[in-house]
Design a protein around this motif. Sequence first.
Motif, PDB file in Angstrom:
ATOM      1  N   SER A  36       0.820  -1.212   0.000  1.00  0.00           N
ATOM      2  CA  SER A  36       0.000   0.000   0.000  1.00  0.00           C
ATOM      3  C   SER A  36       0.853   1.262   0.000  1.00  0.00           C
ATOM      4  CB  SER A  36      -0.953   0.008   1.193  1.00  0.00           C
ATOM      5  OG  SER A  36      -0.235   0.159   2.403  1.00  0.00           O
ATOM      6  N   LEU A  37       2.079   1.167   0.479  1.00  0.00           N
ATOM      7  CA  LEU A  37       2.975   2.321   0.488  1.00  0.00           C
ATOM      8  C   LEU A  37       3.525   2.632  -0.905  1.00  0.00           C
ATOM      9  CD1 LEU A  37       4.899   1.769   3.828  1.00  0.00           C
ATOM     10  CD2 LEU A  37       3.033   3.363   3.374  1.00  0.00           C
ATOM     11  N   ASP A  38       3.293   1.751  -1.874  1.00  0.00           N
ATOM     12  CA  ASP A  38       3.731   2.003  -3.247  1.00  0.00           C
ATOM     13  C   ASP A  38       3.129   3.284  -3.803  1.00  0.00           C
ATOM     14  OD1 ASP A  38       5.547   0.027  -3.735  1.00  0.00           O
ATOM     15  OD2 ASP A  38       4.108  -1.350  -4.651  1.00  0.00           O
ATOM     16  N   ALA A  39       1.957   3.647  -3.343  1.00  0.00           N
ATOM     17  CA  ALA A  39       1.304   4.878  -3.814  1.00  0.00           C
ATOM     18  C   ALA A  39       2.161   6.104  -3.520  1.00  0.00           C
ATOM     19  CB  ALA A  39      -0.062   5.021  -3.166  1.00  0.00           C
ATOM     20  N   LEU A  40       3.002   6.016  -2.505  1.00  0.00           N
ATOM     21  CA  LEU A  40       3.842   7.155  -2.145  1.00  0.00           C
ATOM     22  C   LEU A  40       4.961   7.400  -3.150  1.00  0.00           C
ATOM     23  CD1 LEU A  40       4.111   6.640   1.710  1.00  0.00           C
ATOM     24  CD2 LEU A  40       2.624   8.205   0.458  1.00  0.00           C
ATOM     25  N   ARG A  41       5.165   6.494  -4.060  1.00  0.00           N
ATOM     26  CA  ARG A  41       6.188   6.678  -5.093  1.00  0.00           C
ATOM     27  C   ARG A  41       5.665   7.530  -6.240  1.00  0.00           C
ATOM     28  NH1 ARG A  41       9.386   0.983  -5.082  1.00  0.00           N
ATOM     29  NH2 ARG A  41       9.420   0.867  -2.832  1.00  0.00           N
ATOM     30  N   ASN A  42       4.369   7.695  -6.315  1.00  0.00           N
ATOM     31  CA  ASN A  42       3.743   8.461  -7.377  1.00  0.00           C
ATOM     32  C   ASN A  42       3.510   9.891  -6.870  1.00  0.00           C
ATOM     33  OD1 ASN A  42       1.973   9.686  -9.173  1.00  0.00           O
ATOM     34  ND2 ASN A  42       0.794   7.812  -9.511  1.00  0.00           N
ATOM     35  N   ARG A  44       2.098  12.398  -8.180  1.00  0.00           N
ATOM     36  CA  ARG A  44       0.734  12.885  -8.422  1.00  0.00           C
ATOM     37  C   ARG A  44      -0.202  12.421  -7.302  1.00  0.00           C
ATOM     38  NH1 ARG A  44      -2.699  12.157 -14.000  1.00  0.00           N
ATOM     39  NH2 ARG A  44      -4.424  13.486 -13.354  1.00  0.00           N
ATOM     40  N   SER A  45      -0.060  11.187  -6.883  1.00  0.00           N
ATOM     41  CA  SER A  45      -0.877  10.665  -5.780  1.00  0.00           C
ATOM     42  C   SER A  45      -0.588  11.411  -4.485  1.00  0.00           C
ATOM     43  CB  SER A  45      -0.608   9.177  -5.559  1.00  0.00           C
ATOM     44  OG  SER A  45      -1.049   8.432  -6.649  1.00  0.00           O
ATOM     45  N   ALA A  50      -2.301  15.237  -0.473  1.00  0.00           N
ATOM     46  CA  ALA A  50      -2.001  16.453   0.297  1.00  0.00           C
ATOM     47  C   ALA A  50      -3.090  17.501   0.127  1.00  0.00           C
ATOM     48  CB  ALA A  50      -0.643  17.019  -0.127  1.00  0.00           C
ATOM     49  N   ILE A  51      -3.553  17.688  -1.090  1.00  0.00           N
ATOM     50  CA  ILE A  51      -4.605  18.676  -1.348  1.00  0.00           C
ATOM     51  C   ILE A  51      -5.894  18.287  -0.630  1.00  0.00           C
ATOM     52  CG2 ILE A  51      -6.124  19.607  -3.154  1.00  0.00           C
ATOM     53  CD1 ILE A  51      -3.574  19.549  -4.992  1.00  0.00           C
ATOM     54  N   TRP A  52      -6.284  17.022  -0.734  1.00  0.00           N
ATOM     55  CA  TRP A  52      -7.511  16.584  -0.064  1.00  0.00           C
ATOM     56  C   TRP A  52      -7.363  16.650   1.459  1.00  0.00           C
ATOM     57  CZ3 TRP A  52     -11.996  16.915  -2.017  1.00  0.00           C
ATOM     58  CH2 TRP A  52     -12.197  16.728  -3.381  1.00  0.00           C
ATOM     59  N   THR A  53      -6.172  16.402   1.957  1.00  0.00           N
ATOM     60  CA  THR A  53      -5.931  16.518   3.394  1.00  0.00           C
ATOM     61  C   THR A  53      -6.106  17.957   3.851  1.00  0.00           C
ATOM     62  OG1 THR A  53      -4.426  14.630   3.378  1.00  0.00           O
ATOM     63  CG2 THR A  53      -4.228  16.158   5.234  1.00  0.00           C
TER      64      THR A  53
END
Length: 159
Positions: A36-42, A44-45, A50-53
């Motif tokens: 699930s931490l793979d998303a942190l490599r993108n 754009r994600s 960050a924007i939604w946070t």
Amino acid sequence: KKFEPRLLLLIERISMKLPYRFRLTLIPRLQRLLDSLDALRNRRSIWRAAIWTVIAWSLSISANAAIMHAFGVDSLPAAMLLLAVLMIGIALPPSIAALGIFEGLTILTLGSFGVPAETALAIGITLHVAIILPAVIVGSILIAFEARAGRPVLLRSKE
């Protein structure tokens, strides 16, 4: 992905001292966590998250400030600190819906800004209801629609 196999191997070696049954559930969960931490490599994600946070936190601070204003408490720093304290305080709620914990943290936090305990309790209860009630109402409506459509409503654990 380079460090993952080595990390899992290290975790497996360390976990050899743990009971087999515990290891049996620990390793697959850690694998899913790393996946699930793979998303942190993108990038754009990361930016989207960050924007939604920022949007979510801004709306939450606004809700806190609005409810506090309704009780005659006008302090943006108090609204911000209250949000942070409540997010940390209810991360692992020891009771159903964090009842009592939420209100207690509100009293402690707003008390540090000079808000009387009775007013802080009223703010805490109102804020808790404002957060929980819409989710309960929308969830109930969605469950009713699903049931009416003949689809079974399955409750799943967070595993």
